[in-house]
Structures are given as C-alpha cells and as structure tokens.
Write an enzyme that holds these catalytic residues in place. Structure first.
Site, mmCIF file in Angstrom:
data_model
loop_
_atom_site.group_PDB
_atom_site.id
_atom_site.type_symbol
_atom_site.label_atom_id
_atom_site.label_comp_id
_atom_site.label_asym_id
_atom_site.label_seq_id
_atom_site.Cartn_x
_atom_site.Cartn_y
_atom_site.Cartn_z
ATOM 1 N N GLY A 58 0.969 -1.238 -0.025
ATOM 2 C CA GLY A 58 0.127 0.047 0.156
ATOM 3 C C GLY A 58 0.927 1.114 -0.124
ATOM 4 O O GLY A 58 2.001 1.325 0.412
ATOM 5 N N GLN A 92 2.941 9.843 1.659
ATOM 6 C CA GLN A 92 4.094 9.185 1.624
ATOM 7 C C GLN A 92 4.930 9.410 0.350
ATOM 8 O O GLN A 92 6.248 9.125 0.455
ATOM 9 C CB GLN A 92 3.910 7.538 1.770
ATOM 10 C CG GLN A 92 3.384 7.277 2.918
ATOM 11 C CD GLN A 92 3.224 5.634 2.763
ATOM 12 O OE1 GLN A 92 2.233 5.028 2.548
ATOM 13 N NE2 GLN A 92 4.286 5.186 3.403
ATOM 14 N N CYS A 146 6.023 0.109 7.937
ATOM 15 C CA CYS A 146 5.508 1.175 6.769
ATOM 16 C C CYS A 146 6.724 1.489 5.976
ATOM 17 O O CYS A 146 7.849 1.649 6.522
ATOM 18 C CB CYS A 146 5.011 2.117 7.491
ATOM 19 S SG CYS A 146 4.653 3.906 6.642
ATOM 20 N N LEU A 147 6.327 1.895 4.623
ATOM 21 C CA LEU A 147 7.730 2.234 3.843
ATOM 22 C C LEU A 147 8.338 3.680 4.545
ATOM 23 O O LEU A 147 9.334 3.859 3.927
ATOM 24 C CB LEU A 147 6.903 2.441 2.332
ATOM 25 C CG LEU A 147 6.551 1.226 1.592
ATOM 26 C CD1 LEU A 147 6.018 1.318 0.556
ATOM 27 C CD2 LEU A 147 7.571 0.187 1.724
ATOM 28 N N HIS A 189 -4.711 0.703 7.102
ATOM 29 C CA HIS A 189 -3.364 1.333 7.410
ATOM 30 C C HIS A 189 -3.005 2.730 6.548
ATOM 31 O O HIS A 189 -2.735 3.709 6.920
ATOM 32 C CB HIS A 189 -2.194 0.240 7.184
ATOM 33 C CG HIS A 189 -0.781 0.733 7.249
ATOM 34 N ND1 HIS A 189 0.008 0.548 8.499
ATOM 35 C CD2 HIS A 189 0.010 1.441 6.418
ATOM 36 C CE1 HIS A 189 1.204 1.180 8.198
ATOM 37 N NE2 HIS A 189 1.241 1.892 6.829
ATOM 38 N N GLU A 190 -3.479 2.342 5.047
ATOM 39 C CA GLU A 190 -3.362 3.565 4.111
ATOM 40 C C GLU A 190 -4.264 4.683 4.483
ATOM 41 O O GLU A 190 -3.979 5.906 4.221
ATOM 42 C CB GLU A 190 -3.542 2.826 2.815
ATOM 43 C CG GLU A 190 -2.278 1.880 2.347
ATOM 44 C CD GLU A 190 -0.849 2.268 2.834
ATOM 45 O OE1 GLU A 190 -0.674 3.418 2.358
ATOM 46 O OE2 GLU A 190 -0.396 1.547 3.196
ATOM 47 N N HIS A 214 -2.828 7.347 6.906
ATOM 48 C CA HIS A 214 -2.032 8.057 6.383
ATOM 49 C C HIS A 214 -2.497 9.280 6.010
ATOM 50 O O HIS A 214 -2.180 10.422 6.124
ATOM 51 C CB HIS A 214 -1.248 7.416 5.245
ATOM 52 C CG HIS A 214 0.018 6.688 5.604
ATOM 53 N ND1 HIS A 214 1.146 7.307 6.251
ATOM 54 C CD2 HIS A 214 0.206 5.344 5.429
ATOM 55 C CE1 HIS A 214 1.874 6.338 6.480
ATOM 56 N NE2 HIS A 214 1.351 5.005 5.879
#
Length: 189
Positions: free
Chosen positions: A45, A50, A98-99, A140-141, A144
């Site tokens: 995701g 991000q 997380c990225l 999760h996304e 963000h």
C-alpha cells in the site's frame, strides 16, 4: 515515475490530507506512478502523503499478504477521497510496517471488517465492505490520509522502545532499498 518515499519526521505525514477535485491534473498517471513506486519499494500500500502530496489518495495491492489457500483473493485498487463509514468485528493484532518507517515493525490491533466509501480513478463512487488482511491494509493506508502513523497506535511502552529508531530515521540514518526524502536534509538517500 518512481517517487522517493517521504521518511518519518516529515510534517506531511501528520497532516489530514485534502480532498481531490475531479479536475485534479494527471490523476490517472499519478495513480500508476504510485503503484510503480509501491511495487519498487516492495510495499502492499502507498498513500499520497508518503510521496509528499497531502491529498486523499492511496493505492493497495493486498495479494502478497494473502495466506496460503487464499491466493487470488487480494485486492488491487485505488481509493480517492475515501471515508471509512463503519468498522466492526473483533480487533486482532498483526505486525505492521511502513515504507516511511523502514526497519520498524510493531503489532497493531484493528477491527476485522470495514465499510469504506470512495471514488476510483474514473470517478465512479463505491461503497464496499472488506475484511481480514485487505481491511487491515486499507485501514493502514487510510490512516495516512488522516495524518496517523501505525506507530501512533502502539502502547506507550512500545513508543518509548522505538523512539531512538524513529529519531534515526528522521535524521536519515536508515538503510532502505528505495529512495527516500528526509525533511531538512538536502539530499535524497
């Protein structure tokens, strides 16, 4: 185009993102670039904050998260101006990463089922129900675009234990196999 991933510590990750107007320029291209960026970084995701864009857009591909026997049940989709309208079911824990926060993983508890209203990249409106791992990836996304990171959802003790790692990430002292942008640092790593 592959975007660099914004690292922990950048204020854009803590902002509530803005709705996207229908005339947003090159939206389909941005969605494709976000998928390319997500796959390049081996993610499931990616939310627009991000990549430094404070807009209500995220993409997911939950297929790599499916358990054995559930292959083919993952979801690949873009979510524009999403709103979670319902969360229910038993909360269950799963180790998330997380990225934007490479090298940090913690167990996060989330409800097992969600109902989400959103537009796709063709501006078709949807209201869908998701459960299990796909619901978790979406939650999760979605967090963000609400300015919430998974590290905000762990216990106070866990936050204290990872504080040093988070500080190092914000200073650019992290190894990632993809390009990252660090707030206050002039170079990308």
């Amino acid at each position: 185009m592959i975007y660099p991933i914004v690292a922990y510590g950048d204020p854009v990750l803590k902002e509530v993102a803005e709705d996207i107007p229908q005339d947003y320029p090159n939206l389909k291209e941005l969605v494709e670039d976000m998928y390319a960026t997500m796959y390049h970084a081996h993610g499931v995701g990616l939310a627009a904050p991000q990549i430094g864009k404070s807009i209500r857009l995220f993409v997911i591909d939950s297929e790599p998260m499916m358990d054995e026997g559930d292959e083919g049940k993952g979801v690949k989709k873009a979510f524009i101006n999403a709103e979670i309208v319902e969360e229910d079911g038993e909360e269950w824990g799963f180790e998330e990463g997380c990225l934007s926060i490479p090298g940090v993983r913690e167990v996060v508890y989330r409800p097992e089922r969600i109902v989400i209203r959103y537009f796709d990249e063709d501006w078709n409106e949807h209201e869908d129900t998701y459960d299990g791992m796909t619901a978790r990836v979406i939650q999760h996304e979605y967090d963000h675009i609400e300015g919430v990171l998974f590290t905000d959802l762990v216990s106070g003790l866990k936050k204290r234990l990872i504080k040093n790692k988070l500080s190092k990430i914000s200073r650019g002292e992290v190894d990632a196999d993809y390009k990252m942008n660090f707030v206050g640092l002039s170079k990308k790593r």
